[in-house]
Motif scaffolding. Structure first.
Motif, mmCIF file in Angstrom:
data_model
loop_
_atom_site.group_PDB
_atom_site.id
_atom_site.type_symbol
_atom_site.label_atom_id
_atom_site.label_comp_id
_atom_site.label_asym_id
_atom_site.label_seq_id
_atom_site.Cartn_x
_atom_site.Cartn_y
_atom_site.Cartn_z
ATOM 1 N N LYS A 109 34.636 -5.282 -15.553
ATOM 2 C CA LYS A 109 34.587 -5.081 -14.198
ATOM 3 C C LYS A 109 33.759 -6.273 -13.428
ATOM 4 O O LYS A 109 34.166 -6.750 -12.256
ATOM 5 C CB LYS A 109 34.061 -3.508 -13.797
ATOM 6 C CG LYS A 109 34.809 -2.589 -14.544
ATOM 7 C CD LYS A 109 34.508 -1.038 -14.081
ATOM 8 C CE LYS A 109 32.907 -1.017 -14.489
ATOM 9 N NZ LYS A 109 32.526 -0.731 -15.669
ATOM 10 N N SER A 110 32.396 -6.389 -13.912
ATOM 11 C CA SER A 110 31.478 -6.952 -13.193
ATOM 12 C C SER A 110 32.072 -8.724 -13.310
ATOM 13 O O SER A 110 32.149 -9.361 -12.283
ATOM 14 C CB SER A 110 30.067 -7.002 -13.617
ATOM 15 O OG SER A 110 29.736 -5.792 -13.325
ATOM 16 N N THR A 111 32.728 -8.970 -14.234
ATOM 17 C CA THR A 111 33.339 -10.302 -14.654
ATOM 18 C C THR A 111 34.351 -10.604 -13.646
ATOM 19 O O THR A 111 34.423 -11.649 -13.117
ATOM 20 C CB THR A 111 33.729 -10.299 -15.921
ATOM 21 O OG1 THR A 111 32.642 -9.933 -16.882
ATOM 22 C CG2 THR A 111 34.157 -11.612 -16.209
ATOM 23 N N ALA A 147 31.820 -5.632 -3.675
ATOM 24 C CA ALA A 147 30.589 -4.719 -3.906
ATOM 25 C C ALA A 147 30.623 -4.210 -5.649
ATOM 26 O O ALA A 147 31.425 -3.402 -5.976
ATOM 27 C CB ALA A 147 30.576 -3.581 -2.977
ATOM 28 N N ASP A 148 29.539 -4.728 -6.298
ATOM 29 C CA ASP A 148 29.690 -4.141 -7.404
ATOM 30 C C ASP A 148 28.756 -3.021 -7.795
ATOM 31 O O ASP A 148 27.414 -3.176 -7.755
ATOM 32 C CB ASP A 148 29.231 -5.425 -8.497
ATOM 33 C CG ASP A 148 29.413 -5.191 -10.058
ATOM 34 O OD1 ASP A 148 29.738 -3.980 -10.305
ATOM 35 O OD2 ASP A 148 29.043 -6.097 -10.911
ATOM 36 N N GLU A 149 29.288 -2.043 -7.769
ATOM 37 C CA GLU A 149 28.269 -0.718 -7.993
ATOM 38 C C GLU A 149 27.177 -0.798 -7.063
ATOM 39 O O GLU A 149 26.056 -0.634 -7.517
ATOM 40 C CB GLU A 149 27.835 -0.657 -9.662
ATOM 41 C CG GLU A 149 29.149 -0.587 -10.527
ATOM 42 C CD GLU A 149 28.792 0.057 -11.657
ATOM 43 O OE1 GLU A 149 27.919 0.963 -12.048
ATOM 44 O OE2 GLU A 149 29.145 -0.719 -12.991
ATOM 45 N N ALA A 150 27.150 -1.061 -5.949
ATOM 46 C CA ALA A 150 26.280 -1.368 -5.053
ATOM 47 C C ALA A 150 25.472 -0.104 -4.625
ATOM 48 O O ALA A 150 24.315 -0.096 -4.121
ATOM 49 C CB ALA A 150 26.669 -2.200 -3.983
HETATM 50 MG MG LIG Z 1 29.206 -4.102 -14.419
#
Ligand SMILES: [Mg+2]
Ligand SMILES: Nc1ncnc2c1ncn2[C@@H]1O[C@H](COP(=O)(O)OP(=O)(O)O)[C@@H](O)[C@H]1O
Length: 266
Positions: free
Chosen positions: A52-54, A173-176
């Motif tokens: 996901k973050s990638t 927004a990554d798990e912000a």
């Molecule tokens: Mg991640």
């Protein structure tokens, strides 16, 4: 007219080196493609380590794909200058609160992107920062505050202000918002819905909360071990999920109940 975002066959592999062992290539992301229309919001869901973050970092140009390309308004990110990319796509990281500089005021931190990316005179920059503070539910008085003088909810609003101050087309927004307590998180999610409606910003966000995802997103992308296993409209994935994982991710609400706006996209 071209789409806002076209993601075409992006993949990512990393070389892992473990001491004296021969290095090995690890595939974090297998080739995947999807589109997003202007103003649409996308949620990316999946287990830890699924990529996901990638995806988030590749779209925000914080990471280069091993193969494939991302197009914004029909133009490849590769063909854009850093300044253009930074103006159109902004990222809010997981540890966003720590990214605020304790030594400088909110106003200075919001003015900085304008100094580097516009040729506006100082007065126009200041006025724009005041307007941005209002958009995120803060006051012009907060211009002179240092981060430690603000609550965690207000600090999160500053992070969002910094992301939107250049009026980008996409905010990633990554798990912000996971670290915020539930009532503040609900306020921040509602703020995002308002910004999406008022400014036409597309949000791409990584989240584990089925309730937030159902509320905010127009489309959902489900990841599993580096593969996109399902992609579609929120309604389609809620009503007719094809994969068992989609079903379980969208029906596990982690006992998370908060007073969100009533404009659910279900
Ligand atoms: Mg991640
Ligand atoms: N900088 C990196 N170097 C090596 N491997 C990485 C790096 N970033 C991510 N990975 C690997 O890529 C895979 C996907 O990671 P990530 O996109 O962070 O997953 P998620 O955000 O879904 O938890 C994981 O196996 C992770 O270990």
């Amino acid at each position: 007219m071209s789409k806002l975002l076209e993601v075409r066959n992006i993949s990512k592999s990393y070389v892992h080196k473990d001491g004296w062992m021969p290095s090995k290539r690890v595939c974090a992301l297998e080739p995947l493609s999807f589109d997003l229309e202007r103003g649409e919001t996308l949620a990316i869901m999946g287990e830890t380590g699924s990529g996901k973050s990638t995806i988030a970092k590749i779209i925000a140009a914080a990471e280069r794909p091993t193969s494939g390309e991302v197009f914004l308004n029909g133009q490849s990110l590769k063909a854009m200058t850093d300044q253009q990319r930074c103006r159109y796509i902004r990222m809010i990281f997981q540890d966003s609160l720590r990214s605020l500089n304790p030594q400088t005021t909110v106003g200075q931190q919001l003015t900085e992107p304008l100094i580097f990316n516009t040729d506006w005179p100082a007065q126009q920059q200041k006025q724009h920062v005041y307007d941005t503070l209002r958009k995120v539910g803060l006051l012009p008085d907060h211009f002179g505050f240092y981060p430690h003088m603000l609550s965690s909810g207000q600090q999160q609003r500053v992070c969002i202000a910094r992301a939107i101050v250049l009026e980008p087309q996409i905010v990633v927004a990554d798990e912000a918002f996971v670290a915020l307590d539930p009532s503040i998180r609900a306020q921040i999610i509602n703020l995002i819905i308002d910004l999406q409606e008022d400014m036409g910003i597309s949000f791409i966000f990584v989240s584990h909360s089925a309730e937030i995802v159902k509320h905010v997103s127009d489309k959902i992308l489900i990841m599993h071990r580096g593969k996109m296993i399902e992609f579609g409209t929120t309604q389609a994935l809620i009503n007719h999920p094809e994969e068992q994982l989609t079903k379980s991710l969208l029906h596990s609400d982690h006992n998370y109940k908060v007073p969100l706006h009533s404009t659910t996209k279900e």
